[in-house]
Design a protein around this motif. Structure first.
Motif, PDB file in Angstrom:
ATOM      1  N   VAL A 292       0.855  -1.182   0.000  1.00 41.71           N
ATOM      2  CA  VAL A 292       0.000   0.000   0.000  1.00 41.71           C
ATOM      3  C   VAL A 292       0.893   1.235   0.000  1.00 41.71           C
ATOM      4  O   VAL A 292       1.867   1.290   0.760  1.00 41.71           O
ATOM      5  N   VAL A 293       0.575   2.193  -0.860  1.00 42.14           N
ATOM      6  CA  VAL A 293       1.259   3.484  -0.843  1.00 42.14           C
ATOM      7  C   VAL A 293       0.276   4.525  -0.338  1.00 42.14           C
ATOM      8  O   VAL A 293      -0.774   4.742  -0.944  1.00 42.14           O
ATOM      9  N   VAL A 294       0.594   5.136   0.787  1.00 40.44           N
ATOM     10  CA  VAL A 294      -0.233   6.206   1.337  1.00 40.44           C
ATOM     11  C   VAL A 294       0.407   7.530   0.951  1.00 40.44           C
ATOM     12  O   VAL A 294       1.584   7.769   1.252  1.00 40.44           O
TER      13      VAL A 294
ATOM     14  N   LEU B 283       9.467  14.811   6.990  1.00 40.21           N
ATOM     15  CA  LEU B 283       9.731  13.372   6.981  1.00 40.21           C
ATOM     16  C   LEU B 283       9.813  12.825   8.402  1.00 40.21           C
ATOM     17  O   LEU B 283       9.356  11.708   8.681  1.00 40.21           O
ATOM     18  N   LEU B 284      10.381  13.605   9.301  1.00 41.54           N
ATOM     19  CA  LEU B 284      10.440  13.194  10.701  1.00 41.54           C
ATOM     20  C   LEU B 284       9.037  13.095  11.283  1.00 41.54           C
ATOM     21  O   LEU B 284       8.712  12.145  12.014  1.00 41.54           O
ATOM     22  N   GLU B 285       8.195  14.061  10.945  1.00 43.92           N
ATOM     23  CA  GLU B 285       6.803  14.037  11.415  1.00 43.92           C
ATOM     24  C   GLU B 285       6.081  12.791  10.903  1.00 43.92           C
ATOM     25  O   GLU B 285       5.347  12.128  11.647  1.00 43.92           O
ATOM     26  N   VAL B 286       6.304  12.443   9.636  1.00 44.67           N
ATOM     27  CA  VAL B 286       5.661  11.269   9.044  1.00 44.67           C
ATOM     28  C   VAL B 286       6.155   9.995   9.718  1.00 44.67           C
ATOM     29  O   VAL B 286       5.378   9.074   9.985  1.00 44.67           O
ATOM     30  N   SER B 287       7.450   9.941  10.032  1.00 43.80           N
ATOM     31  CA  SER B 287       8.001   8.739  10.667  1.00 43.80           C
ATOM     32  C   SER B 287       7.416   8.525  12.058  1.00 43.80           C
ATOM     33  O   SER B 287       7.277   7.391  12.520  1.00 43.80           O
TER      34      SER B 287
ATOM     35  N   ALA C 176       4.390   7.809   0.721  1.00 43.46           N
ATOM     36  CA  ALA C 176       4.933   8.674  -0.320  1.00 43.46           C
ATOM     37  C   ALA C 176       4.614  10.110   0.076  1.00 43.46           C
ATOM     38  O   ALA C 176       3.451  10.507   0.114  1.00 43.46           O
ATOM     39  N   VAL C 177       5.642  10.858   0.424  1.00 37.11           N
ATOM     40  CA  VAL C 177       5.453  12.258   0.790  1.00 37.11           C
ATOM     41  C   VAL C 177       5.469  13.047  -0.515  1.00 37.11           C
ATOM     42  O   VAL C 177       6.532  13.340  -1.076  1.00 37.11           O
ATOM     43  N   THR C 178       4.267  13.334  -1.027  1.00 33.87           N
ATOM     44  CA  THR C 178       4.123  13.924  -2.359  1.00 33.87           C
ATOM     45  C   THR C 178       4.368  15.431  -2.346  1.00 33.87           C
ATOM     46  O   THR C 178       4.375  16.067  -1.290  1.00 33.87           O
TER      47      THR C 178
ATOM     48  N   VAL D 126       9.228   7.768   1.463  1.00 35.11           N
ATOM     49  CA  VAL D 126       9.907   8.285   0.279  1.00 35.11           C
ATOM     50  C   VAL D 126       9.333   9.651  -0.088  1.00 35.11           C
ATOM     51  O   VAL D 126       8.141   9.754  -0.401  1.00 35.11           O
ATOM     52  N   PRO D 127      10.140  10.706  -0.068  1.00 30.43           N
ATOM     53  CA  PRO D 127       9.662  11.994  -0.599  1.00 30.43           C
ATOM     54  C   PRO D 127       9.699  11.943  -2.122  1.00 30.43           C
ATOM     55  O   PRO D 127      10.709  11.538  -2.704  1.00 30.43           O
ATOM     56  N   VAL D 128       8.608  12.317  -2.772  1.00 30.90           N
ATOM     57  CA  VAL D 128       8.549  12.248  -4.231  1.00 30.90           C
ATOM     58  C   VAL D 128       7.963  13.537  -4.790  1.00 30.90           C
ATOM     59  O   VAL D 128       7.216  14.248  -4.105  1.00 30.90           O
TER      60      VAL D 128
END
Length: 277
Positions: free
Chosen positions: A78-80, A124-128, A108-110, A137-139
């Motif tokens: 799953v990609v969120v 990214l730290l917040e997402v983790s 996926a941090v879009t 993955v930032p994209v």
């Protein structure tokens, strides 16, 4: 998966390398589950692009949420999608609970190109901290940044086996579905904020190069908006849609569009069934 307007369809198109899903800056553009196919030498990935998960306001909204839930059955990953420029909110938490434990989940941090390096690192730290993702993955679909990396991660999680689709396929959808979506995209683009999400499109007939399709709205006043003065609005919609359809089919087409009123169809189960929802 993701909330509305998190870049799911745009990212799907970037991964495939061709436009297979309509995309718009307007929330809740995606109304159908679209299967897109990414082919590489080391494997094939079938991406299930879903409507955005949201608090439903109509029966249509409830059915769209059901589509998302049903699409999660049997997937290998799953990609969120979590936009880099938006804080995590209740919708993201609800989605994380829904997908949790179903399959390995990649965040996926879009829209990562919208942030500078320091702000992106903080995001990214917040997402983790938000959830236990297998990968983050930032994209950026706009620049292509790390789109290949995301595909690498998905290919690596696919089980061994023959390809599900021909190696030259880019989608699992029928021509009729893709044509209807291109017409709806053209209408949304042309009408901008004049028309709420009460527009549905059905392809009634394909006869050689002639395509007849109906645009369904909920009220007579909306019919007038879609047609426009002297039919100009509908003509513009047809012109824009025809370009996309001709690229899809690889040849000239004649597009015959009609506008019909299906009163309050978003709340009528029988009408929604007829319109394919």
């Amino acid at each position: 998966s993701g909330r509305p307007n998190t870049g799911k369809s745009t990212l799907t198109n970037a991964m495939v390398g061709r436009k297979v899903a309509i995309a718009s800056a307007r929330p809740e553009t995606t109304r159908r589950v679209i299967r897109a196919v990414v082919n590489r030498e080391d494997g094939q990935v079938v991406i299930v692009d879903t409507p955005g998960l949201h608090r439903p306001r109509t029966l249509l909204g409830e059915r769209l949420n059901d589509m998302v839930r049903d699409s999660l059955a049997g997937v290998d990953a799953v990609v969120v999608c979590l936009p880099a420029d938006e804080a995590i909110g209740p919708g993201d938490r609800f989605l994380a609970q829904l997908v949790g434990g179903r399959a390995p989940t990649i965040a996926a941090v879009t829209k990562a190109d919208l942030l500078g390096r320091a702000a992106l690192a903080e995001r990214l730290l917040e997402v983790s901290r938000f959830a236990d993702f297998a990968e983050i993955v930032p994209v950026s679909a706009a620049t292509g940044e790390r789109v290949g990396r995301l595909t690498d991660l998905l290919v690596g999680r696919m089980p061994p086996g023959p390809p599900l689709y021909p190696r030259d396929a880019v989608t699992g959808e029928t021509e009729e579905t893709l044509i209807a979506e291109l017409i709806r995209e053209a209408a949304l683009e042309d009408l901008q904020d004049e028309l709420p999400h009460s527009l549905a499109v059905t392809v009634e007939e394909i006869d050689g190069a002639t395509i007849r399709a109906d645009l369904h709205v909920e009220r007579d006043s909306q019919k007038g908006i879609v047609i426009g003065k002297g039919g100009r609005q509908l003509t513009r919609i047809g012109r824009t849609a025809r370009k996309g359809i001709e690229r899809l089919l690889g040849g000239h087409v004649y597009l015959d569009l009609r506008v019909k009123v299906a009163k309050n169809w978003q709340r009528d189960p029988k009408k929604m069934d007829r319109l394919g929802f």
